[in-house]
Scaffold this active site. Structure first.
Site, PDB file in Angstrom:
ATOM      1  N   LYS A 261      -5.508   4.749   8.547  1.00  0.00           N
ATOM      2  CA  LYS A 261      -4.339   5.378   7.742  1.00  0.00           C
ATOM      3  C   LYS A 261      -4.675   6.805   7.873  1.00  0.00           C
ATOM      4  O   LYS A 261      -3.658   7.812   8.097  1.00  0.00           O
ATOM      5  CB  LYS A 261      -4.383   4.791   6.278  1.00  0.00           C
ATOM      6  CG  LYS A 261      -3.639   3.500   6.358  1.00  0.00           C
ATOM      7  CD  LYS A 261      -3.419   2.940   5.234  1.00  0.00           C
ATOM      8  CE  LYS A 261      -3.028   1.344   5.152  1.00  0.00           C
ATOM      9  NZ  LYS A 261      -2.765   0.612   4.073  1.00  0.00           N
TER      10      LYS A 261
ATOM     11  N   SER B  78       0.868  -1.146   0.024  1.00  0.00           N
ATOM     12  CA  SER B  78      -0.126  -0.061   0.104  1.00  0.00           C
ATOM     13  C   SER B  78       0.815   1.192  -0.077  1.00  0.00           C
ATOM     14  O   SER B  78       0.219   2.289  -0.186  1.00  0.00           O
ATOM     15  CB  SER B  78      -0.902  -0.217   1.276  1.00  0.00           C
ATOM     16  OG  SER B  78      -0.081   0.157   2.485  1.00  0.00           O
TER      17      SER B  78
END
Length: 345
Positions: free
Chosen positions: A292, A247
């Site tokens: 996140k 990611s």
């Protein structure tokens, strides 16, 4: 005489009372130990922090002295205990997942290995994309094929591990995974076959047999993908340690591009984001984006790049819930991220 009996019973009762509290103390201690130490078949996922890419990446062995930072964000995963479950139930942006949901069909060791593979692949793709965008000379050299899965019917089950690299079959080498697939497909069912491979940096060899695959073709029963290495006159070095997953690809690409080009896209800003990076420069969706967003907001980021689609919607929702004014920017390609940074202050 009667007074002596009463005195004895009083003493016994006193001992029993002390024993009761002593036993209760032991039981409580055992229960606390179980709650804190005994693992359950669940994982707890929570914000894992934001990290300045300059601390884990160098370009041409030069220190990045420009102001601001590019940051990749992480999700922290811990094996749940009862105490962790209580924490997760009481804490926002913290989720409970089953072990199967988290690791799939992989063992914990294989899950770590496969995430390391995804990290390495994202780094290579980021280097290739950044150098291509910066107009640098770059190629991808084929090294072999990564093992992504091993069929239960494969005679190499328990021999080949996830993220091992198959470099040859019966002494033959190949220029792509498709060439390897075609080679073993032409071998006879049940034929003996020898596979050359590397595992954790060591060259090895293993013998097995050709089996019939679910698609009706012959093979050795492994899922695979090309293992490539970037070749360029420019040198990019990573030191991400045990951090795994794909990611951070977008943010790695932006950081490398900014250092290779003559531009200063950061302009002193703290820029965070997430998303996989494809060989065509596309930005792919990832998991845990709400956590996140929280990690990025806590780090002081003013911009957060989120992959277009459901990820972007979830990121906007998380930012609103957390109460940050950090700008959530939707991107489908790395070029869109570059254009946004170029055209904003």
């Amino acid at each position: 005489m009667e007074n002596k009996k009463v005195s004895r019973w009083a003493t016994i009762v006193s001992y029993l009372k002390r024993f009761k509290w002593w036993l209760a103390g032991i039981c409580v201690t055992i229960l606390l130990a179980v709650a804190i130490l005994v693992p359950l078949p669940y994982y707890v996922e929570m914000p894992g922090g934001a990290f300045d890419i300059a601390q884990v990446l160098t370009v041409n062995d030069k220190e990045d002295k420009e102001k601001g930072s590019y940051e990749f964000v992480a999700v922290s995963q811990v094996r749940a205990t009862f105490a962790w479950l209580l924490y997760a139930w009481a804490t926002p942006f913290t989720d409970i997942t089953t072990a199967e949901e988290t690791t799939g069909d992989y063992s914990e060791a294989d899950y770590i290995r496969i995430n390391q593979f995804y990290m390495e692949t994202s780094q290579n793709t980021a280097i290739y994309q950044a150098m291509t965008l910066a107009g640098k000379s770059v190629t991808l050299d084929y090294q072999g094929v990564y093992v992504l899965s091993v069929s239960d019917k494969s005679t190499f089950k328990g021999v080949l591990n996830l993220a091992d690299t198959v470099t040859g079959v019966d002494g033959h080498t190949f220029n792509s995974s498709q060439e390897l697939i075609n080679f073993v497909a032409d071998l006879d069912l049940g034929a003996d076959v020898t596979v050359q491979y590397t595992s954790q940096g060591q060259k090895k060899e293993a013998k097995g047999k050709i089996i019939s695959l679910s698609n009706g073709k012959n093979g050795i029963g492994i899922g695979l993908v090309d293992h490539t290495v970037v070749k360029s006159d420019d040198k990019v070095t990573f030191s991400t340690g045990a951090v795994g997953g794909p990611s951070a690809g977008l943010m790695f690409t932006l950081d490398i591009y900014d250092q290779l080009s003559t531009e200063d896209l950061r302009k002193g800003r703290v820029i965070a984001g997430t998303g996989t990076i494809g060989m065509d420069g596309s930005v792919g969706e990832i998991g845990g984006i709400d956590k996140k967003v929280v990690s990025a907001a806590k780090s002081g980021a003013s911009i957060f790049f989120a992959p277009a689609g459901d990820n972007y919607k979830a990121a906007v929702k998380a930012a609103k819930k957390y109460g940050t004014d950090m700008k959530i920017v939707k991107v489908s390609t790395v070029q869109e991220a570059i254009d946004y940074l170029r055209n904003t202050d």
